[in-house]
Design a protein around this motif. Structure first.
Motif, PDB file in Angstrom:
ATOM      1  N   ASP A  99       0.882  -1.167   0.000  1.00 48.78           N
ATOM      2  CA  ASP A  99       0.000   0.000   0.000  1.00 48.78           C
ATOM      3  C   ASP A  99       0.916   1.213   0.000  1.00 48.78           C
ATOM      4  N   VAL A 100       0.619   2.191  -0.836  1.00 48.28           N
ATOM      5  CA  VAL A 100       1.444   3.396  -0.860  1.00 48.28           C
ATOM      6  C   VAL A 100       0.544   4.606  -0.723  1.00 48.28           C
ATOM      7  N   SER A 101       0.983   5.586   0.036  1.00 52.66           N
ATOM      8  CA  SER A 101       0.274   6.861   0.033  1.00 52.66           C
ATOM      9  C   SER A 101       1.274   7.999   0.190  1.00 52.66           C
ATOM     10  N   LEU A 102       0.824   9.157  -0.205  1.00 51.93           N
ATOM     11  CA  LEU A 102       1.652  10.361  -0.117  1.00 51.93           C
ATOM     12  C   LEU A 102       0.895  11.331   0.778  1.00 51.93           C
ATOM     13  N   VAL A 103       1.532  11.707   1.885  1.00 51.51           N
ATOM     14  CA  VAL A 103       0.893  12.654   2.813  1.00 51.51           C
ATOM     15  C   VAL A 103       1.589  13.995   2.620  1.00 51.51           C
ATOM     16  N   ILE A 104       0.817  14.983   2.200  1.00 54.74           N
ATOM     17  CA  ILE A 104       1.377  16.299   1.870  1.00 54.74           C
ATOM     18  C   ILE A 104       0.812  17.311   2.857  1.00 54.74           C
ATOM     19  N   VAL A 105       1.693  17.999   3.569  1.00 54.70           N
ATOM     20  CA  VAL A 105       1.229  19.024   4.509  1.00 54.70           C
ATOM     21  C   VAL A 105       1.741  20.373   4.020  1.00 54.70           C
ATOM     22  N   VAL A 106       0.785  21.257   3.740  1.00 58.31           N
ATOM     23  CA  VAL A 106       1.120  22.588   3.234  1.00 58.31           C
ATOM     24  C   VAL A 106       0.935  23.574   4.368  1.00 58.31           C
ATOM     25  N   SER A 107       2.064  24.082   4.862  1.00 59.25           N
ATOM     26  CA  SER A 107       2.007  25.047   5.951  1.00 59.25           C
ATOM     27  C   SER A 107       3.158  26.022   5.709  1.00 59.25           C
ATOM     28  N   GLU A 108       3.762  26.624   6.759  1.00 59.92           N
ATOM     29  CA  GLU A 108       4.932  27.499   6.505  1.00 59.92           C
ATOM     30  C   GLU A 108       5.995  26.705   5.763  1.00 59.92           C
ATOM     31  N   GLN A 109       6.056  25.406   6.083  1.00 64.71           N
ATOM     32  CA  GLN A 109       6.938  24.471   5.375  1.00 64.71           C
ATOM     33  C   GLN A 109       6.066  23.514   4.589  1.00 64.71           C
ATOM     34  N   LEU A 110       6.678  22.870   3.618  1.00 64.73           N
ATOM     35  CA  LEU A 110       6.002  21.772   2.932  1.00 64.73           C
ATOM     36  C   LEU A 110       6.573  20.470   3.480  1.00 64.73           C
ATOM     37  N   SER A 111       5.710  19.536   3.784  1.00 63.11           N
ATOM     38  CA  SER A 111       6.186  18.225   4.211  1.00 63.11           C
ATOM     39  C   SER A 111       5.540  17.179   3.310  1.00 63.11           C
ATOM     40  N   ILE A 112       6.373  16.296   2.773  1.00 60.24           N
ATOM     41  CA  ILE A 112       5.865  15.237   1.890  1.00 60.24           C
ATOM     42  C   ILE A 112       6.351  13.915   2.471  1.00 60.24           C
ATOM     43  N   SER A 113       5.426  13.029   2.744  1.00 58.12           N
ATOM     44  CA  SER A 113       5.804  11.710   3.266  1.00 58.12           C
ATOM     45  C   SER A 113       5.278  10.631   2.341  1.00 58.12           C
ATOM     46  N   LEU A 114       6.191   9.781   1.903  1.00 56.75           N
ATOM     47  CA  LEU A 114       5.825   8.639   1.067  1.00 56.75           C
ATOM     48  C   LEU A 114       5.759   7.420   1.990  1.00 56.75           C
ATOM     49  N   VAL A 115       4.552   6.914   2.158  1.00 52.39           N
ATOM     50  CA  VAL A 115       4.321   5.849   3.136  1.00 52.39           C
ATOM     51  C   VAL A 115       4.169   4.524   2.380  1.00 52.39           C
ATOM     52  N   THR A 116       4.999   3.557   2.731  1.00 52.40           N
ATOM     53  CA  THR A 116       4.957   2.239   2.081  1.00 52.40           C
ATOM     54  C   THR A 116       4.636   1.195   3.144  1.00 52.40           C
ATOM     55  N   ARG A 117       3.594   0.401   2.899  1.00 55.33           N
ATOM     56  CA  ARG A 117       3.256  -0.659   3.865  1.00 55.33           C
ATOM     57  C   ARG A 117       3.255  -1.992   3.154  1.00 55.33           C
ATOM     58  N   ASN A 118       3.865  -2.965   3.791  1.00 54.30           N
ATOM     59  CA  ASN A 118       3.853  -4.320   3.235  1.00 54.30           C
ATOM     60  C   ASN A 118       2.554  -4.992   3.668  1.00 54.30           C
ATOM     61  N   THR A 119       1.663  -5.174   2.714  1.00 52.81           N
ATOM     62  CA  THR A 119       0.357  -5.771   3.030  1.00 52.81           C
ATOM     63  C   THR A 119       0.349  -7.279   2.754  1.00 52.81           C
ATOM     64  N   GLY A 120       1.490  -7.807   2.292  1.00 50.05           N
ATOM     65  CA  GLY A 120       1.552  -9.243   1.986  1.00 50.05           C
ATOM     66  C   GLY A 120       2.053 -10.047   3.172  1.00 50.05           C
ATOM     67  N   ASP A 121       2.399 -11.324   2.934  1.00 55.56           N
ATOM     68  CA  ASP A 121       2.935 -12.110   4.046  1.00 55.56           C
ATOM     69  C   ASP A 121       4.389 -12.514   3.846  1.00 55.56           C
TER      70      ASP A 121
END
Ligand SMILES: O=P(O)(O)OC[C@H]1O[C@@H](O)[C@H](O)[C@@H](O)[C@@H]1O
Length: 279
Positions: A125-147
């Motif tokens: 599963d992948v998602s991108l969390v973008i926070v727009v404030s005085e700074q920009l923060s970008i987090s690329l989140v990777t989760r292993n959903t398999g076994d």
């Protein structure tokens, strides 16, 4: 079309869906094609932090040159010939999963249309969390959903805007780097660190704070969850082979990328977060 108080969506002339954030702290534009941030301007100084090529292909047929490409699940070329450089997420359409909008802080969560592709056989599963404030923060989140475990590589491949690269200095990097323009030899980070000519370097450094300094302007680049910082500029010769970048524009950009180039193994159920902040 308004999506929330500070977030709107429009379709460009060439059919790209663009999201605009304009809150009290900053403005940002992104393209859902690639989950690709195109522009970030904090209101404190109204200075554009990102470079976007005037010749970027903006119709969804090719990854956008400039802004912040998302590289995943590999970095640079794949061992298998014929696969796209930097993985397949920067070439697909992403969706907005969630928006949390406050007057001076807007958080967007984007998810790619598809996380499977030739060259990667993990369940993720992948998602991108973008926070727009005085700074920009970008987090690329990777989760292993398999076994079973899988290994991946990634980068937040930011193109920073410069008036003149010959006046710019990078601070905060030290130690050794792999020099891709010198047969992948190991070299020592220069001090002071200035750029002249083609530069393609993998700094094997988990530096958490890098400064890009030009005259009075200083851009702060924070990184977490990485194993390398990549510094790239095509220089005056290589740029001529690039159809999506004007010849003189190598002077006006420098990529400083928060990257996993050495491979990150993720166990079943485990999550990894790669973050870049820009201030
Ligand atoms: O042209 P692309 O695929 O966007 O890649 C641009 C550059 O991206 C950098 O991250 C690589 O280190 C370079 O080798 C590469 O040329």
């Amino acid at each position: 079309m308004k999506l929330s108080a500070n977030v709107s969506q429009r379709t460009s002339d060439q059919g790209l869906k663009l999201i605009n954030v304009d809150n009290q702290a900053a403005s940002l534009e992104l393209s859902l094609f690639g989950g690709h941030i195109l522009s970030f301007v904090p209101k404190a100084d109204n200075r554009q932090r990102l470079w976007l090529s005037p010749d970027a292909v903006m119709d969804g047929s090719k990854a956008i040159r400039g802004g912040i490409p998302v590289c995943w699940p590999w970095f640079a070329a794949h061992q298998q010939p014929g696969l796209p450089a930097h993985g397949f997420l920067r070439n697909q359409t992403w969706h907005i999963g969630r928006i949390d909008d406050e007057p001076n802080r807007t958080e967007l969560v984007l998810t790619p249309g598809q996380v499977e592709g030739e060259g990667f056989d993990g369940d993720a599963d992948v998602s991108l969390v973008i926070v727009v404030s005085e700074q920009l923060s970008i987090s690329l989140v990777t989760r292993n959903t398999g076994d079973t475990p899988f290994e991946f590589r990634a980068a937040l491949h930011s193109y920073f805007n410069l008036s003149d690269i010959s006046q710019a200095q990078i601070q905060g990097l030290s130690g050794e780097y792999i020099d891709k323009v010198q047969q992948n030899s190991l070299q020592t980070t220069p001090a002071p660190y200035t750029i002249s000519g083609e530069t393609d370097r993998i700094h094997l450094s988990s530096a958490q704070k890098v400064l890009l300094q030009e005259d009075k302007d200083q851009t702060t680049i924070g990184s977490a969850g990485h194993d390398s910082i990549v510094v790239w500029n095509p220089g005056p010769e290589k740029v001529r082979q690039m159809a999506d970048m004007p010849d003189q524009h190598y002077k006006h950009m420098l990529c400083v990328e928060t990257a996993i180039t050495q491979g990150k193994s993720l166990q079943a159920g485990e999550t990894h977060i790669l973050t870049q902040t820009i201030g």
